[in-house]
Design a protein around this motif. Structure first.
Motif, mmCIF file in Angstrom:
data_model
loop_
_atom_site.group_PDB
_atom_site.id
_atom_site.type_symbol
_atom_site.label_atom_id
_atom_site.label_comp_id
_atom_site.label_asym_id
_atom_site.label_seq_id
_atom_site.Cartn_x
_atom_site.Cartn_y
_atom_site.Cartn_z
ATOM 1 N N LEU A 38 0.865 -1.200 -0.104
ATOM 2 C CA LEU A 38 0.024 0.042 0.043
ATOM 3 C C LEU A 38 0.966 1.153 0.042
ATOM 4 C CD1 LEU A 38 -2.803 1.305 0.156
ATOM 5 C CD2 LEU A 38 -2.520 1.290 2.733
ATOM 6 N N HIS A 39 1.337 1.616 -1.181
ATOM 7 C CA HIS A 39 2.139 3.128 -1.131
ATOM 8 C C HIS A 39 1.324 4.325 -1.556
ATOM 9 C CE1 HIS A 39 1.201 1.860 -5.404
ATOM 10 N NE2 HIS A 39 1.794 3.224 -5.894
ATOM 11 N N ASN A 40 -0.028 3.972 -1.782
ATOM 12 C CA ASN A 40 -0.784 5.004 -2.350
ATOM 13 C C ASN A 40 -2.474 4.665 -1.623
ATOM 14 O OD1 ASN A 40 -3.000 6.941 -3.280
ATOM 15 N ND2 ASN A 40 -1.280 7.420 -5.018
ATOM 16 N N ASN A 41 -3.069 5.489 -0.965
ATOM 17 C CA ASN A 41 -4.567 5.076 -0.261
ATOM 18 C C ASN A 41 -5.518 4.891 -1.513
ATOM 19 O OD1 ASN A 41 -3.770 4.846 2.373
ATOM 20 N ND2 ASN A 41 -4.017 6.934 2.594
ATOM 21 N N SER A 42 -5.079 5.446 -2.793
ATOM 22 C CA SER A 42 -6.092 5.266 -3.770
ATOM 23 C C SER A 42 -6.187 4.037 -4.234
ATOM 24 C CB SER A 42 -5.740 6.364 -4.760
ATOM 25 O OG SER A 42 -4.469 6.048 -5.320
ATOM 26 N N ILE A 43 -5.336 2.899 -3.954
ATOM 27 C CA ILE A 43 -5.460 1.699 -4.655
ATOM 28 C C ILE A 43 -5.913 0.678 -3.694
ATOM 29 C CG2 ILE A 43 -3.346 2.176 -6.196
ATOM 30 C CD1 ILE A 43 -1.724 0.377 -4.292
ATOM 31 N N LEU A 44 -6.552 1.300 -2.349
ATOM 32 C CA LEU A 44 -6.936 0.258 -1.627
ATOM 33 C C LEU A 44 -7.869 -0.812 -2.080
ATOM 34 C CD1 LEU A 44 -7.630 2.325 1.708
ATOM 35 C CD2 LEU A 44 -6.248 0.448 1.634
ATOM 36 N N HIS A 45 -8.805 -0.363 -3.013
ATOM 37 C CA HIS A 45 -9.735 -1.098 -3.561
ATOM 38 C C HIS A 45 -9.221 -1.990 -4.442
ATOM 39 C CE1 HIS A 45 -9.109 1.764 -6.670
ATOM 40 N NE2 HIS A 45 -9.658 1.089 -7.433
ATOM 41 N N LEU A 46 -8.064 -1.999 -4.728
ATOM 42 C CA LEU A 46 -7.272 -3.098 -5.635
ATOM 43 C C LEU A 46 -6.541 -4.105 -4.846
ATOM 44 C CD1 LEU A 46 -5.676 -0.534 -8.337
ATOM 45 C CD2 LEU A 46 -8.060 -1.856 -8.353
ATOM 46 N N ILE A 47 -6.521 -3.915 -3.527
ATOM 47 C CA ILE A 47 -5.645 -4.918 -2.990
ATOM 48 C C ILE A 47 -6.624 -5.992 -2.120
ATOM 49 C CG2 ILE A 47 -4.109 -5.356 -0.935
ATOM 50 C CD1 ILE A 47 -3.228 -2.347 -1.121
ATOM 51 N N LYS A 48 -6.824 -6.906 -2.791
ATOM 52 C CA LYS A 48 -7.865 -7.974 -2.210
ATOM 53 C C LYS A 48 -7.085 -9.202 -1.834
ATOM 54 C CE LYS A 48 -11.684 -5.977 -4.798
ATOM 55 N NZ LYS A 48 -12.910 -6.482 -6.127
ATOM 56 N N GLY A 49 -6.341 -9.889 -2.753
ATOM 57 C CA GLY A 49 -5.796 -11.202 -2.791
ATOM 58 C C GLY A 49 -4.316 -11.129 -2.387
ATOM 59 N N HIS A 50 -3.793 -12.537 -2.508
ATOM 60 C CA HIS A 50 -2.233 -12.398 -2.482
ATOM 61 C C HIS A 50 -1.507 -12.897 -3.884
ATOM 62 C CE1 HIS A 50 -2.435 -12.030 2.029
ATOM 63 N NE2 HIS A 50 -3.487 -12.936 1.822
ATOM 64 N N PRO A 51 -1.121 -11.911 -4.574
ATOM 65 C CA PRO A 51 -0.345 -12.364 -5.864
ATOM 66 C C PRO A 51 0.371 -13.296 -5.960
ATOM 67 C CG PRO A 51 -0.631 -9.818 -5.636
ATOM 68 C CD PRO A 51 -1.001 -10.676 -4.181
ATOM 69 N N GLU A 52 0.446 -14.142 -6.800
ATOM 70 C CA GLU A 52 1.447 -15.244 -7.018
ATOM 71 C C GLU A 52 1.884 -15.347 -8.614
ATOM 72 O OE1 GLU A 52 -0.139 -19.017 -5.970
ATOM 73 O OE2 GLU A 52 -1.962 -18.762 -7.270
ATOM 74 N N PRO A 124 -5.895 -3.324 -18.577
ATOM 75 C CA PRO A 124 -5.622 -1.930 -18.143
ATOM 76 C C PRO A 124 -6.740 -1.320 -18.038
ATOM 77 C CG PRO A 124 -5.577 -2.312 -20.567
ATOM 78 C CD PRO A 124 -5.524 -3.930 -20.011
ATOM 79 N N TYR A 125 -6.575 -0.176 -17.478
ATOM 80 C CA TYR A 125 -7.703 1.055 -17.323
ATOM 81 C C TYR A 125 -8.377 1.141 -18.750
ATOM 82 C CZ TYR A 125 -10.227 5.444 -17.253
ATOM 83 O OH TYR A 125 -11.227 6.477 -17.185
ATOM 84 N N ASP A 126 -9.718 1.195 -18.449
ATOM 85 C CA ASP A 126 -10.495 1.587 -19.564
ATOM 86 C C ASP A 126 -12.009 2.313 -19.095
ATOM 87 O OD1 ASP A 126 -11.629 0.721 -22.665
ATOM 88 O OD2 ASP A 126 -13.172 0.868 -21.336
ATOM 89 N N LYS A 127 -12.299 3.370 -19.642
ATOM 90 C CA LYS A 127 -13.142 4.307 -19.026
ATOM 91 C C LYS A 127 -14.594 3.594 -18.855
ATOM 92 C CE LYS A 127 -14.082 7.044 -23.073
ATOM 93 N NZ LYS A 127 -14.228 8.640 -23.591
ATOM 94 N N ILE A 128 -14.947 2.613 -19.630
ATOM 95 C CA ILE A 128 -16.072 1.788 -19.847
ATOM 96 C C ILE A 128 -16.187 0.523 -19.377
ATOM 97 C CG2 ILE A 128 -17.923 1.016 -21.507
ATOM 98 C CD1 ILE A 128 -17.269 3.381 -23.288
ATOM 99 N N GLU A 129 -15.247 -0.350 -19.716
ATOM 100 C CA GLU A 129 -15.027 -1.503 -19.370
ATOM 101 C C GLU A 129 -14.189 -1.950 -18.109
ATOM 102 O OE1 GLU A 129 -13.706 -4.030 -22.635
ATOM 103 O OE2 GLU A 129 -15.235 -3.367 -23.939
ATOM 104 N N ASN A 130 -13.440 -1.077 -17.765
ATOM 105 C CA ASN A 130 -12.487 -1.453 -16.419
ATOM 106 C C ASN A 130 -12.101 -0.006 -15.939
ATOM 107 O OD1 ASN A 130 -11.424 -2.748 -14.761
ATOM 108 N ND2 ASN A 130 -9.319 -3.142 -15.882
ATOM 109 N N PRO A 131 -13.244 0.869 -15.286
ATOM 110 C CA PRO A 131 -12.856 2.070 -14.689
ATOM 111 C C PRO A 131 -12.217 2.140 -13.559
ATOM 112 C CG PRO A 131 -15.019 1.827 -14.562
ATOM 113 C CD PRO A 131 -14.385 0.536 -15.514
ATOM 114 N N LYS A 132 -12.025 1.168 -12.936
ATOM 115 C CA LYS A 132 -11.547 1.309 -11.441
ATOM 116 C C LYS A 132 -9.999 0.961 -11.470
ATOM 117 C CE LYS A 132 -15.796 -0.286 -9.293
ATOM 118 N NZ LYS A 132 -16.546 -1.150 -8.252
#
Length: 363
Positions: A38-52, A124-132
């Protein structure tokens, strides 16, 4: 991921057997699992699982045939393939190719690997399909990875084991917004396989006498494209002209002092945007987009490649953007004694501004 990992293991086990030629090379395969830092609070919603994922690498050993190999304690160089399952449907999967060096310490039991490459992001980011997905604004990312391993080669014939920690950083360096990036900190466990039954002896005949050079003068031109943090504000070219002096202190080190002039066209759009959208910021819209900085730097030489680091301070700074200090770090490749090319990252602390592609001359 399991099917892909099985394919790598089969290749690793079958293709490498029966080698009779002297290669001085080995392969390693590492599984890793960890967390997104967590280097930026704006990515909190992206930290869900444990990458492998896994890291599959080809490595070429050195034995001191060239002086630089002896000075750096006989490093390896090679290439890596990294598969990252980020355990998040928003982030998806990252697949990357890297070039790397392995450096050794403590009787060659401790290995430090430095790798740099490009990564393909499947989501990657897409304003319609992947805006988060505010971490990756593009599908092609630059990436750096560090690995620190305790390593024991040839424990079982040609097989060895290694384990340690890895850090994998991926971002597009503000080539396109958004770009908050992702850092994975992971534990890794791996196996090594050597193509040769035994290694040749290390040479140790280099003369480490005093080596210096007179002050040299450098001119460099850097360019690329980038975008401000305002999504959709557009990508614009930038240009950097640098002049500096350097002094070679030894076979390994050079110090620098010089000046940069920045022509960052994305700032034109950002200045106009802030003058219209945020009148409380008291930006008139007439501020100059150009900046001038002074810097001190250092070069660490590894053969014809050097690692360049610079710390700068803007002396002409008409528009406030990310603070008055800046950092540049990257790789430089010399062609003969005078010409060089470089790829560098310019940032303000941990906030990247641009990837710079440069050419220059040392007189």
């Amino acid at each position: 991921m399991r099917n892909l990992l099985c394919t790598i293991i089969i290749f690793f086990s079958v293709v490498l057997y029966g080698q009779e030629k002297k290669h001085s090379t080995y392969f390693d395969l590492n599984y890793f699992g960890g967390n997104i830092a967590l280097h930026n609070n704006s990515i909190l919603h992206l930290i869900k699982g444990h990458p492998e994922g896994f890291i599959f690498s080809w490595n070429k050993k050195t034995f001191g045939n060239q002086a630089w190999q002896q000075r750096f304690n006989y490093p390896d160089y090679g290439a890596s393939f990294i598969y990252q399952d980020l355990k998040n449907e928003i982030l998806g999967t990252n697949i990357g190719l890297y070039a790397h060096y392995n450096f050794y310490f403590f009787k060659r039991n401790l290995m430090l690997r430095l790798g740099q490459g490009l990564v393909y992001s499947t989501h990657p980011y897409d304003k319609i399909e992947n805006p988060k997905n505010i971490a990756f604004g593009s599908d092609i990312l630059s990436s750096t990875y560090l690995m620190v391993n305790y390593k024991k080669d040839r424990l079982f014939n040609r097989f060895g084991l290694q384990t340690g920690l890895s850090l994998i950083h991926s971002s597009n360096a503000n080539v396109k917004a958004p770009n908050t990036s992702v850092n994975i900190i992971a534990f890794n466990l791996g196996v090594t396989y050597h193509l040769d039954m035994e290694d040749p002896e290390y040479k140790n005949v280099v003369e480490n006498g005093k080596f210096t050079e007179k002050v040299k003068y450098n001119l460099a031109f850097r360019t690329g494209i980038n975008e401000s943090d305002i999504i959709g504000s557009g990508q614009f070219p930038f240009y950097v002209v640098s002049a500096y002096a350097d002094k070679r202190l030894s076979h390994l080190s050079t110090i620098q002092f010089g000046a940069d002039m920045f022509f960052s066209n994305f700032l034109k759009e950002l200045i106009y945007y802030e003058s219209v959208a945020f009148p409380e910021e008291q930006v008139s819209g007439d501020e100059d987009y150009k900046r001038v900085g002074l810097f001190v730097g250092h070069e660490l030489f590894i053969n014809k490649i050097s690692i360049e680091t610079q710390l700068g301070y803007y002396i002409y700074y008409p528009y406030d953007f990310e603070g008055r200090t800046y950092i540049r770090i990257g790789l430089k490749r010399y062609f003969g004694k005078k010409l060089f090319a470089a790829v560098t990252l310019k940032s303000h602390a941990a906030k990247a501004e641009a990837v710079e592609f440069g050419v220059g001359v040392r007189l």
